[in-house]
Write a protein that holds these residues in place. Sequence first.
Motif, PDB file in Angstrom:
ATOM      1  N   UNK A   1       0.834  -1.198   0.000  1.00 20.35           N
ATOM      2  CA  UNK A   1       0.000   0.000   0.000  1.00 20.35           C
ATOM      3  C   UNK A   1       0.871   1.252   0.000  1.00 20.35           C
ATOM      4  N   UNK A   2       1.901   1.260   0.840  1.00 24.31           N
ATOM      5  CA  UNK A   2       2.827   2.393   0.915  1.00 24.31           C
ATOM      6  C   UNK A   2       3.515   2.607  -0.433  1.00 24.31           C
ATOM      7  N   UNK A   3       4.069   1.536  -0.993  1.00 21.10           N
ATOM      8  CA  UNK A   3       4.780   1.632  -2.271  1.00 21.10           C
ATOM      9  C   UNK A   3       3.837   2.078  -3.386  1.00 21.10           C
ATOM     10  N   UNK A   4       2.611   1.591  -3.366  1.00 20.67           N
ATOM     11  CA  UNK A   4       1.633   2.009  -4.367  1.00 20.67           C
ATOM     12  C   UNK A   4       1.321   3.491  -4.258  1.00 20.67           C
ATOM     13  N   UNK A   5       1.197   3.999  -3.037  1.00 20.27           N
ATOM     14  CA  UNK A   5       0.958   5.424  -2.831  1.00 20.27           C
ATOM     15  C   UNK A   5       2.113   6.269  -3.319  1.00 20.27           C
ATOM     16  N   UNK A   6       3.338   5.826  -3.031  1.00 20.29           N
ATOM     17  CA  UNK A   6       4.529   6.545  -3.499  1.00 20.29           C
ATOM     18  C   UNK A   6       4.538   6.580  -5.024  1.00 20.29           C
ATOM     19  N   UNK A   7       4.305   5.449  -5.638  1.00 22.61           N
ATOM     20  CA  UNK A   7       4.339   5.337  -7.101  1.00 22.61           C
ATOM     21  C   UNK A   7       3.275   6.234  -7.751  1.00 22.61           C
ATOM     22  N   UNK A   8       2.032   6.168  -7.257  1.00 22.78           N
ATOM     23  CA  UNK A   8       0.946   6.963  -7.834  1.00 22.78           C
ATOM     24  C   UNK A   8       1.191   8.452  -7.641  1.00 22.78           C
ATOM     25  N   UNK A   9       1.650   8.851  -6.454  1.00 26.12           N
ATOM     26  CA  UNK A   9       1.897  10.266  -6.210  1.00 26.12           C
ATOM     27  C   UNK A   9       3.057  10.755  -7.063  1.00 26.12           C
ATOM     28  N   UNK A  10       4.111   9.961  -7.161  1.00 25.40           N
ATOM     29  CA  UNK A  10       5.283  10.336  -7.952  1.00 25.40           C
ATOM     30  C   UNK A  10       4.879  10.589  -9.406  1.00 25.40           C
ATOM     31  N   UNK A  11       4.059   9.715  -9.970  1.00 24.23           N
ATOM     32  CA  UNK A  11       3.658   9.843 -11.368  1.00 24.23           C
ATOM     33  C   UNK A  11       2.649  10.956 -11.609  1.00 24.23           C
ATOM     34  N   UNK A  12       1.873  11.328 -10.604  1.00 18.80           N
ATOM     35  CA  UNK A  12       0.889  12.380 -10.773  1.00 18.80           C
ATOM     36  C   UNK A  12       1.294  13.707 -10.169  1.00 18.80           C
ATOM     37  N   UNK A  13       2.545  13.826  -9.749  1.00 17.13           N
ATOM     38  CA  UNK A  13       3.019  15.019  -9.050  1.00 17.13           C
ATOM     39  C   UNK A  13       2.803  16.297  -9.856  1.00 17.13           C
ATOM     40  N   UNK A  14       2.916  16.235 -11.153  1.00 17.81           N
ATOM     41  CA  UNK A  14       2.769  17.426 -12.000  1.00 17.81           C
ATOM     42  C   UNK A  14       1.364  18.020 -11.912  1.00 17.81           C
ATOM     43  N   UNK A  15       0.391  17.258 -11.455  1.00 19.02           N
ATOM     44  CA  UNK A  15      -0.985  17.741 -11.353  1.00 19.02           C
ATOM     45  C   UNK A  15      -1.242  18.523 -10.068  1.00 19.02           C
TER      46      UNK A  15
END
Length: 66
Positions: free
Chosen positions: A12-26
């Motif tokens: 869950x933690x790794x998934x949150x990091x990954x999703x936030x990292x990829x959507x950071x520009x938004x």
Amino acid sequence: MGSLITIALLALYAGGVWKFWNGFEQTNFVKSFENRVYLSLLWPVLFTANRSYRKNFTKALKGSKR
């Protein structure tokens, strides 16, 4: 049983990091590498403690198309 819960929490933690990292520009955050790393790694703490971060985290999740 405990190790299964640990693995689920890490996923869950790794998934949150990954999703936030990829959507950071938004998000409305300052677009710097240091900010991106800091805000991605601390997402569980910031998500629970900061309303503004929660809104931006949601934007990042919706904005990430991967």
